[in-house]
Scaffold this motif. Sequence first.
Motif, PDB file in Angstrom:
ATOM      1  N   VAL A  60       0.566  -1.122   0.000  1.00 57.29           N
ATOM      2  CA  VAL A  60       0.125   0.054   0.089  1.00 57.29           C
ATOM      3  C   VAL A  60       0.756   1.044   0.111  1.00 57.29           C
ATOM      4  CG1 VAL A  60      -1.638   1.331   1.439  1.00 57.29           C
ATOM      5  CG2 VAL A  60      -1.991  -1.211   1.164  1.00 57.29           C
ATOM      6  N   PHE A  61       0.770   1.859  -0.869  1.00 50.63           N
ATOM      7  CA  PHE A  61       1.763   3.062  -1.255  1.00 50.63           C
ATOM      8  C   PHE A  61       1.084   4.372  -1.114  1.00 50.63           C
ATOM      9  CE2 PHE A  61       4.943   4.572  -4.753  1.00 50.63           C
ATOM     10  CZ  PHE A  61       5.414   5.529  -4.000  1.00 50.63           C
ATOM     11  N   ASP A  62       1.461   5.194   0.126  1.00 51.87           N
ATOM     12  CA  ASP A  62       0.757   6.126   0.666  1.00 51.87           C
ATOM     13  C   ASP A  62       1.118   7.462  -0.119  1.00 51.87           C
ATOM     14  OD1 ASP A  62      -0.858   4.601   2.263  1.00 51.87           O
ATOM     15  OD2 ASP A  62       0.397   5.040   3.923  1.00 51.87           O
ATOM     16  N   SER A  63       2.381   7.701  -0.268  1.00 50.09           N
ATOM     17  CA  SER A  63       2.954   9.041  -0.534  1.00 50.09           C
ATOM     18  C   SER A  63       4.458   8.913  -0.490  1.00 50.09           C
ATOM     19  CB  SER A  63       2.673  10.283   0.448  1.00 50.09           C
ATOM     20  OG  SER A  63       2.996   9.967   1.580  1.00 50.09           O
ATOM     21  N   ILE A  64       5.014  10.021  -1.094  1.00 50.70           N
ATOM     22  CA  ILE A  64       6.727   9.912  -1.143  1.00 50.70           C
ATOM     23  C   ILE A  64       7.044  11.564  -0.586  1.00 50.70           C
ATOM     24  CG2 ILE A  64       6.921   8.775  -3.090  1.00 50.70           C
ATOM     25  CD1 ILE A  64       7.467  11.178  -4.821  1.00 50.70           C
ATOM     26  N   GLY A  65       8.225  11.706  -0.090  1.00 43.03           N
ATOM     27  CA  GLY A  65       8.556  12.785   0.666  1.00 43.03           C
ATOM     28  C   GLY A  65      10.113  13.206   0.014  1.00 43.03           C
ATOM     29  N   GLN A  66      10.584  14.359   0.417  1.00 47.86           N
ATOM     30  CA  GLN A  66      11.568  15.172  -0.116  1.00 47.86           C
ATOM     31  C   GLN A  66      12.417  15.307   1.206  1.00 47.86           C
ATOM     32  OE1 GLN A  66      11.385  18.555  -2.355  1.00 47.86           O
ATOM     33  NE2 GLN A  66      13.403  19.081  -2.321  1.00 47.86           N
ATOM     34  N   THR A  67      13.692  15.222   1.160  1.00 47.64           N
ATOM     35  CA  THR A  67      14.521  15.613   2.329  1.00 47.64           C
ATOM     36  C   THR A  67      14.922  17.115   1.977  1.00 47.64           C
ATOM     37  OG1 THR A  67      16.629  14.536   1.588  1.00 47.64           O
ATOM     38  CG2 THR A  67      15.297  13.103   3.094  1.00 47.64           C
ATOM     39  N   LEU A  82      11.943   9.588  -0.208  1.00 49.13           N
ATOM     40  CA  LEU A  82      11.011   8.786   0.744  1.00 49.13           C
ATOM     41  C   LEU A  82      10.071   8.228   0.450  1.00 49.13           C
ATOM     42  CD1 LEU A  82      11.890  11.425   3.723  1.00 49.13           C
ATOM     43  CD2 LEU A  82      13.608   9.775   2.745  1.00 49.13           C
ATOM     44  N   PHE A  83       9.802   7.022   0.813  1.00 48.97           N
ATOM     45  CA  PHE A  83       8.513   6.139   0.621  1.00 48.97           C
ATOM     46  C   PHE A  83       7.788   6.100   1.840  1.00 48.97           C
ATOM     47  CE2 PHE A  83       6.816   2.135   1.257  1.00 48.97           C
ATOM     48  CZ  PHE A  83       5.947   1.841   0.033  1.00 48.97           C
ATOM     49  N   TYR A  84       6.693   6.136   1.713  1.00 51.25           N
ATOM     50  CA  TYR A  84       5.627   5.836   3.083  1.00 51.25           C
ATOM     51  C   TYR A  84       4.536   5.248   2.526  1.00 51.25           C
ATOM     52  CZ  TYR A  84       7.874  10.257   4.717  1.00 51.25           C
ATOM     53  OH  TYR A  84       8.622  11.218   5.111  1.00 51.25           O
ATOM     54  N   GLY A  85       4.481   3.894   3.282  1.00 51.84           N
ATOM     55  CA  GLY A  85       3.456   2.988   2.992  1.00 51.84           C
ATOM     56  C   GLY A  85       3.205   1.549   3.888  1.00 51.84           C
ATOM     57  N   LEU A  86       2.243   0.782   3.793  1.00 49.51           N
ATOM     58  CA  LEU A  86       2.015  -0.486   4.557  1.00 49.51           C
ATOM     59  C   LEU A  86       2.410  -1.566   3.585  1.00 49.51           C
ATOM     60  CD1 LEU A  86       1.126  -1.726   7.133  1.00 49.51           C
ATOM     61  CD2 LEU A  86      -1.286  -2.005   6.024  1.00 49.51           C
ATOM     62  N   HIS A 201       3.241   7.413  -7.047  1.00 49.66           N
ATOM     63  CA  HIS A 201       2.916   8.818  -6.478  1.00 49.66           C
ATOM     64  C   HIS A 201       3.997   9.737  -6.878  1.00 49.66           C
ATOM     65  CE1 HIS A 201      -0.287   7.967  -3.576  1.00 49.66           C
ATOM     66  NE2 HIS A 201       0.210   6.715  -3.404  1.00 49.66           N
ATOM     67  N   SER A 202       3.313  11.057  -7.044  1.00 43.56           N
ATOM     68  CA  SER A 202       4.121  11.996  -7.475  1.00 43.56           C
ATOM     69  C   SER A 202       4.113  13.335  -6.601  1.00 43.56           C
ATOM     70  CB  SER A 202       3.684  12.607  -8.906  1.00 43.56           C
ATOM     71  OG  SER A 202       3.534  11.683  -9.836  1.00 43.56           O
ATOM     72  N   LYS A 203       5.057  13.968  -6.384  1.00 46.23           N
ATOM     73  CA  LYS A 203       5.350  15.315  -5.841  1.00 46.23           C
ATOM     74  C   LYS A 203       6.057  16.064  -6.475  1.00 46.23           C
ATOM     75  CE  LYS A 203       7.131  16.570  -1.016  1.00 46.23           C
ATOM     76  NZ  LYS A 203       5.925  17.157  -0.683  1.00 46.23           N
ATOM     77  N   ASN A 204       5.672  17.556  -6.302  1.00 44.88           N
ATOM     78  CA  ASN A 204       6.678  18.641  -6.727  1.00 44.88           C
ATOM     79  C   ASN A 204       7.822  18.953  -5.801  1.00 44.88           C
ATOM     80  OD1 ASN A 204       7.297  20.876  -8.359  1.00 44.88           O
ATOM     81  ND2 ASN A 204       6.489  22.273  -7.413  1.00 44.88           N
ATOM     82  N   PHE A 205       9.127  18.638  -6.283  1.00 45.99           N
ATOM     83  CA  PHE A 205      10.251  18.877  -5.383  1.00 45.99           C
ATOM     84  C   PHE A 205      10.899  20.130  -5.636  1.00 45.99           C
ATOM     85  CE2 PHE A 205      12.058  14.591  -4.013  1.00 45.99           C
ATOM     86  CZ  PHE A 205      10.961  14.043  -3.626  1.00 45.99           C
ATOM     87  N   LEU A 206      11.252  20.621  -4.822  1.00 43.82           N
ATOM     88  CA  LEU A 206      11.773  22.285  -4.799  1.00 43.82           C
ATOM     89  C   LEU A 206      13.229  22.321  -4.419  1.00 43.82           C
ATOM     90  CD1 LEU A 206       8.819  23.812  -3.139  1.00 43.82           C
ATOM     91  CD2 LEU A 206       9.129  23.688  -5.541  1.00 43.82           C
TER      92      LEU A 206
END
Length: 212
Positions: A60-67, A82-86, A201-206
């Motif tokens: 189960v893939f919830d979201s991604i993150g940026q450090t 970063l990966f977040y999920g179950l 999953h996608s995220k706008n990285f800055l």
Amino acid sequence: GAKVTITDGSSTFVLNELSGGSYFTADSIKGEIGKTYTLNIELADGQKYSASDYLGPCAVFDSIGQTLNHKEYMGDYGYDVLFYGLEPEPAGNYYMFLLYKNNELYSDTITEVSFANDEFINGMHVRDYVVYRIREADLERPAMITLEMNSINKGYYDFMSALMIETVCKGSPWDGPPASLPSNLSNGARGYFRASDMKRHSKNFLPQPRSN
């Protein structure tokens, strides 16, 4: 000029050769979790090859993150993805990750493809798991980053590990003798036919200033 089909035991899907040596199903065809798919190939000279793979589920893939933009140990500055999920039970799941930047494949060589298994995380909710690293120079302006997760089986995991050993991880005096790669293809063919569940999953990285 080959005849290529994929079957799931009840239905058969014909692949059409749209360019030299590249074969595709119709756009409406999708794999189904829990089914085993078999690839069948018949060449113009009558030789036949086949391979099968089970299509298991992704986590189960919830979201991604940026450090933050930090310096890796003995490395350069950059951003971890970063990966977040179950991660589901039972144990024995394997995964492959690909990374896209603005819809273009960023992990475009074998050394940059990321693999994982659930040996230490079976049944756990995973947080802040570092899957990829984006180099500072590759994020000078905002970019849409997409992490793609594929379910794979142990056979494909072993195939890719062996491919790395035989092609990339070479040059040491302690290298073992060359060996043939594992394969799930019949009739002496080499390679691997893979069926995968896929989640993205996608995220706008800055871009960010360097941090300590």
